[in-house]
Design a protein around this motif. Structure first.
Motif, mmCIF file in Angstrom:
data_model
loop_
_atom_site.group_PDB
_atom_site.id
_atom_site.type_symbol
_atom_site.label_atom_id
_atom_site.label_comp_id
_atom_site.label_asym_id
_atom_site.label_seq_id
_atom_site.Cartn_x
_atom_site.Cartn_y
_atom_site.Cartn_z
ATOM 1 N N THR A 67 0.837 -1.200 0.000
ATOM 2 C CA THR A 67 0.000 0.000 0.000
ATOM 3 C C THR A 67 0.874 1.253 0.000
ATOM 4 O O THR A 67 1.737 1.416 0.851
ATOM 5 N N GLN A 68 0.623 2.120 -0.965
ATOM 6 C CA GLN A 68 1.350 3.382 -1.100
ATOM 7 C C GLN A 68 0.484 4.592 -0.770
ATOM 8 O O GLN A 68 0.996 5.687 -0.522
ATOM 9 N N LEU A 146 -4.163 1.422 -2.103
ATOM 10 C CA LEU A 146 -3.683 1.652 -3.467
ATOM 11 C C LEU A 146 -2.199 1.340 -3.610
ATOM 12 O O LEU A 146 -1.412 1.597 -2.688
ATOM 13 N N ASN A 147 -1.811 0.871 -4.787
ATOM 14 C CA ASN A 147 -0.412 0.554 -5.050
ATOM 15 C C ASN A 147 0.396 1.772 -5.499
ATOM 16 O O ASN A 147 1.594 1.667 -5.744
ATOM 17 N N ALA A 148 -0.264 2.921 -5.622
ATOM 18 C CA ALA A 148 0.402 4.162 -6.026
ATOM 19 C C ALA A 148 -0.490 5.333 -5.637
ATOM 20 O O ALA A 148 -1.711 5.187 -5.555
ATOM 21 N N LEU A 150 -2.586 8.766 -6.262
ATOM 22 C CA LEU A 150 -3.420 9.173 -7.396
ATOM 23 C C LEU A 150 -2.857 10.474 -7.971
ATOM 24 O O LEU A 150 -3.407 11.562 -7.787
ATOM 25 N N SER A 169 -9.556 7.458 -11.603
ATOM 26 C CA SER A 169 -8.175 7.519 -11.128
ATOM 27 C C SER A 169 -7.775 6.250 -10.366
ATOM 28 O O SER A 169 -6.614 5.873 -10.355
ATOM 29 N N LEU A 170 -8.749 5.595 -9.744
ATOM 30 C CA LEU A 170 -8.476 4.365 -8.989
ATOM 31 C C LEU A 170 -8.154 3.163 -9.885
ATOM 32 O O LEU A 170 -7.539 2.200 -9.418
ATOM 33 N N ASP A 172 -6.760 0.304 -11.904
ATOM 34 C CA ASP A 172 -5.461 -0.382 -11.913
ATOM 35 C C ASP A 172 -4.574 -0.043 -10.715
ATOM 36 O O ASP A 172 -3.385 -0.357 -10.736
ATOM 37 N N LYS A 173 -5.119 0.591 -9.688
ATOM 38 C CA LYS A 173 -4.312 0.929 -8.519
ATOM 39 C C LYS A 173 -4.816 0.277 -7.235
ATOM 40 O O LYS A 173 -4.158 0.353 -6.214
#
Length: 184
Positions: A67-68, A146-148, A150, A169-170, A172-173
């Motif tokens: 989680t980022q 999220l993996n990155a 936004l 924006s979410l 693929d994250k």
């Protein structure tokens, strides 16, 4: 023709967010004041209904590995709206929540994250549920791990960010998500 494809893309994303990613692992969302599946406590209702109109306290754990950043969405589908086809009414849009955050206090007094448009697109921030007398609506609060960050959204509160912008924006994250529902 481009509006058609835009609607298809939003519909596909709506369906994906509505049907996948919820509590796939051990990631859990809780509130010290809202019981999942229960009724909204009087103190959290809109001022018209005797509440203080503040956002509920939320807590989540355990944070999924990788989680980022985190995001929170509170919404409900008004009568006639269909999940996966229509955008819901948005009550709270919050992104850029630091990955080390495990909770948001009632009213978000620390101003954690960036907030998007309220329900009526008049200002940024939280809109308390204020169902018409005699009506009962179901609301959902979802936290997304999220993996990155936004990065395509503003790095500050911004009224132009609505449900469609945040959910796009979410894409693929999302590593995992958890939700609670309540009625009002």
């Amino acid at each position: 023709m481009s509006r058609f494809w835009d609607r298809c893309a939003v519909s596909t994303l709506c369906a994906a967010l509505a049907t996948t990613g919820f509590a796939q692992g051990n990631f859990t969302l809780t509130s010290s004041e809202i019981t999942d599946g229960g009724a909204l406590p009087s103190a959290l209702k809109c001022t018209r209904d005797g509440g203080d109109g503040l956002s509920p306290p939320l807590a989540w754990s355990p944070l999924p590995e990788g989680t980022q950043s985190l995001a929170v969405i509170m919404h409900h589908y008004p009568r006639g709206a269909v999940a996966g086809r229509d955008a819901p009414s948005q009550y709270w849009l919050l992104w850029n929540i630091p990955a080390d955050t495990r909770a948001i206090d009632r009213g978000n007094p620390q101003s954690i994250g960036d907030e998007g448009s309220d329900k009526d697109a008049r200002q940024t921030g939280y809109t308390p549920p204020c169902s018409p007398p005699g009506a009962v609506h179901e609301y959902t609060i979802t936290v997304y791990a999220l993996n990155a960050p936004l990065a395509d959204l503003p790095q500050n509160d911004e009224i132009s960010v609505d449900w469609s912008a945040l959910t796009a924006s979410l894409a693929d994250k999302v590593i995992d998500s958890a939700r609670i529902t309540f009625t009002n």
